[in-house]
Design an enzyme around this catalytic site. Structure first.
Site, PDB file in Angstrom:
ATOM      1  N   SER A 116       0.781  -1.051   0.059  1.00 58.45           N
ATOM      2  CA  SER A 116      -0.042   0.079   0.109  1.00 58.45           C
ATOM      3  C   SER A 116       0.803   1.218   0.087  1.00 58.45           C
ATOM      4  O   SER A 116       1.858   1.269  -1.013  1.00 58.45           O
ATOM      5  CB  SER A 116      -0.971   0.135   1.254  1.00 58.45           C
ATOM      6  N   ASP A 128      -9.514  -4.550  -5.752  1.00 56.38           N
ATOM      7  CA  ASP A 128      -9.067  -3.826  -4.947  1.00 56.38           C
ATOM      8  C   ASP A 128      -9.683  -2.403  -4.913  1.00 56.38           C
ATOM      9  O   ASP A 128      -9.570  -1.433  -5.629  1.00 56.38           O
ATOM     10  CB  ASP A 128      -7.378  -3.190  -4.851  1.00 56.38           C
ATOM     11  N   HIS A 174      -7.738  -5.281  -1.433  1.00 59.62           N
ATOM     12  CA  HIS A 174      -6.521  -4.598  -0.964  1.00 59.62           C
ATOM     13  C   HIS A 174      -5.703  -5.544  -0.145  1.00 59.62           C
ATOM     14  O   HIS A 174      -4.477  -5.202   0.112  1.00 59.62           O
ATOM     15  CB  HIS A 174      -6.919  -3.511  -0.325  1.00 59.62           C
TER      16      HIS A 174
END
Length: 722
Positions: free
Chosen positions: A592, A667, A699
């Site tokens: 991320s 995601d 995600h």
């Protein structure tokens, strides 16, 4: 002679066993198969009498769940409040919520995730007096909530608010204009849920006569779509409203529903972009509302009168960068309130009168309050968690509301977290550090002294003694004028005369922390495995991370990815100077924000890093949402260079090392668009790289063997490229 040979054989066997008992190696199958799971106390609730607490328990034999009541003084189970095996049609429930008087419970039996925090579920109300469970709705609903007297339950279905009278069984529809991707009543839109971290956007007042709620008009918000491939002949598509930086947000408005009049009133709140919190005060006619501007650098607390809808601004908190929204606002019996703020440079607790006059700054010092637990009205004591004992540690404290008589209640160094009894006579402390798995103890709230141990993870600690690994070493490293927190994992057989490759892990997002004295995550076991295969693993929290004061955290304002990247590159260069580090074999990885960082580090630090792994990375801040991105960057229209100069998609021409790019196709948070555009930029720059996209994964990239596959791939990539 024969006897001597037998003794010798036994002795040799013992020596052999002793030498191999600690030689077990971690495997990915164990790590992602749950071999090192820890025991927790699930859904702990302190009961109103202050003498008991309840816990959600699971019986593996009957595959049923129960809510059990325990005594604080004896820690013995007093009774079972509800057990799913005793209720028809409810074989299992996942969570519970008490009514205010604790005579009823809301039980969720079936749930379907919506986004990160939200879910749809089948809910029952269980009456502890009649021992009967009543279905709240025949539909899967969201966020059911008891009125204060427990006579009603309000909930959201199909973007509209309803409530059910539990005495008559009558259902009442409160709003009527809810429509997917157009209007939402009572729950938040995607970006509010993700970035302001709340879902339920309605609140009963104390007397149960009014419901305050937020309405989201999403019609002007651009849509984002994701193909979901599943296992059918044709794929399906998920379409939802997602405001990217600089684009239109939902128009959010405040409304008040009068239960007796069956009427909603729009309450005009002027000059704002967001309403990140609403909360009734102890006065049934006064609602508190927090509003903030689009830059989120001015947060105002309003009091709304539910009778005439007049509004008073009670408090204004400003910052040149941004003001964090928290859940620490607490109203005392006299309607004075507790507030936390960074306005003196560190996050501290403040006490204000009901008119907004500052009565006292309760905590002070060059350290951060990290959690506010509550206020004991009887003794005038505030309980909180802070990093006074070092920014990588957490301790529990008590202090008088006048700021005097502060006492450290926790005694062990590491991470301590408290759950207080309703009477504030006791608290259950959860403790861990890097060498001690979670321990749960009953403690005195007056002295902090441990009364009894409730639960530990000694079995896990004993199991880990069979493995050959070295624990984390905590230290600091001087980088760009700052002492940055750092942990290091070395091979158990570490030899300072040898050269080792180094893998750096980081996240680095604003206010985050990865270097913390707490028990292992699943990733830590992976790092131990890599260390035993000859790698040194290092994590460093650079500028922009949290718990070291406002200036350290907010230095990255308007330039996400500049100072954080400089710190990781400089840290790698500093590590390279150490005799035992192979300067030509330094890699970095992250997920991320950490993937955004690892990508930038490999590109901008192409003379330092040999390889990088980026999982679900942001590759351009132009692709990410309004609330998060603009909080730190303002809008792209205002700060184009800040967006573009520090986004890895614009630096692909600098790639020299090995790069693995990974993303989940479903995601909803960091869209796969980031990876697709990054891949296309690399292709057009004729740069070779490794690429993996996980079908229908969000995600978190998990489910079935997905994590095992991902970490096997990353491990092989590291072995082949570092």
């Amino acid at each position: 002679m024969k006897k001597s040979n037998t003794i010798l054989a036994v002795l040799c066997l013992f020596i052999t066993w002793s030498s191999t008992a600690q030689d077990k190696q971690f495997t990915l199958e164990e790590i992602w198969g749950g071999a090192f799971r820890t025991n927790y106390m699930d859904a702990l609730h302190s009961m109103k009498d202050g003498e008991h607490y309840s816990v959600l328990n699971y019986d593996r034999v009957t595959q049923s769940t129960s809510v059990d009541k325990y005594s604080y003084t004896t820690l013995s189970k007093v009774s079972t409040i509800v057990d799913s095996k005793d209720i028809d049609n409810i074989p299992f429930f996942r969570s519970y919520t008490f009514s205010n008087d604790e005579t009823k419970l809301l039980l969720i039996t079936e749930s379907v995730p919506v986004y990160r925090h939200s879910q749809l579920g089948t809910y029952y109300v269980y009456d502890t007096k009649t021992k009967k469970a009543t279905l709240v709705s025949n539909q899967k609903i969201q966020e059911p909530t008891f009125s204060n007297d427990g006579s009603k339950v309000a909930y959201v279905y199909n973007n509209n608010i309803f409530y059910k009278n539990l005495e008559t069984g009558k259902e009442v529809q409160v709003t009527f204009d809810g429509k997917k991707n157009e209007t939402i009543n009572g729950v938040t839109d995607w970006v509010y849920e993700e970035e302001f971290a709340f879902v339920r956007a309605f609140e009963w007042n104390k007397s149960g006569t009014k419901i305050a709620y937020l309405r989201f008009d999403e019609r002007e918000v651009p849509e984002f779509s994701m193909d979901v491939y599943g296992n059918q002949l044709y794929q399906t598509q998920q379409v939802f409203k997602y405001p990217k930086a600089g684009e239109e947000n939902s128009i959010v408005t405040l409304h008040m529903y009068d239960v007796d009049k069956a009427k909603s009133t729009h309450v005009s709140v002027n000059n704002y972009e967001y309403i990140p919190r609403i909360k009734w005060t102890n006065d049934a006619n006064i609602l508190s509302v927090q509003k903030t501007n689009r830059h989120q650098n001015k947060l105002e607390l309003l009091f709304v009168n539910a009778t005439d809808f007049s509004i008073k601004t009670v408090l204004t908190d400003t910052d040149e960068a941004y003001v964090d929204v928290t859940d620490n606002l607490t109203f005392l019996n006299d309607n004075s309130f507790i507030w936390t703020s960074e306005k003196d440079g560190y996050n501290h607790i403040y006490h204000y009168s009901k008119t907004g006059k500052l009565l006292n700054q309760v905590t002070k010092g060059n350290w951060e309050v990290t959690n506010y637990y509550g206020f004991n009205e009887k003794k005038g004591m505030i309980y909180y968690q802070s990093v006074e004992n070092g920014s990588i540690n957490r301790d529990v404290y008590a202090v008088n509301i006048n700021g005097k008589g502060k006492k450290r209640l926790s005694s062990k160094t590491g991470t301590n977290n408290a759950t207080f009894s309703a009477s504030f006579a006791y608290y259950i402390n959860t403790f861990s550090n890097s060498t001690t798995p979670y321990e749960f103890t009953l403690n005195s709230a007056k002295t902090g002294k441990v009364i009894k141990e409730i639960k530990n993870n000694q079995a896990l600690a004993d199991k880990l003694k069979e493995y050959d690994y070295a624990s984390k070493e905590f230290s600091t490293i001087k980088i760009n004028g700052n002492d940055l927190n750092m942990w290091t994992i070395k091979p158990k057989s570490f030899d300072a005369s040898k050269k080792y490759p180094v893998l750096m892990y980081q996240y680095s997002g604003p206010g985050s922390q990865q270097v913390a004295n707490r028990w292992n995550s699943s990733n830590d076991y992976w790092y131990y495995m890599l260390a035993e295969q000859g790698y040194i693993v290092v994590c460093i929290d650079g500028r922009g991370t949290g718990y070291k004061g406002r200036d350290f955290k907010k230095v990255t304002q308007k330039e996400l990815g500049k100072y954080e990247v400089e710190d990781q590159i400089s840290a790698a260069k500093e590590l390279a100077k150490r005799n035992y580090v192979d300067a030509d074999r330094i890699g970095i990885w992250g997920w991320s924000y950490g993937g955004f960082m690892s990508s930038n580090c490999l590109l901008k630090g192409n003379d330092v890093f040999k390889m990088a792994i980026a999982v679900a990375p942001v590759t351009s801040w132009r692709f990410y949402d309004t609330i998060y991105t603009e909080r730190y960057m303002t809008t792209p229209q205002e700060n184009a260079s800040g967006y573009d100069d520090n986004s890895p998609i614009n630096h692909v021409d600098k790639l020299k090392g090995s790069y693995l790019l990974v993303h989940g196709m479903a995601d909803d948070n960091v869209h796969v668009q980031n990876a697709m555009r990054m891949a296309e930029a690399l292709i057009q720059a004729n740069k070779q790289f490794d690429y993996m996209v996980y079908p229908d994964k969000n995600h978190g990239i998990y489910g079935g063997n997905t994590r095992l596959h991902l970490y096997t791939m990353m491990t092989n990539f590291i072995k082949n490229n570092l």
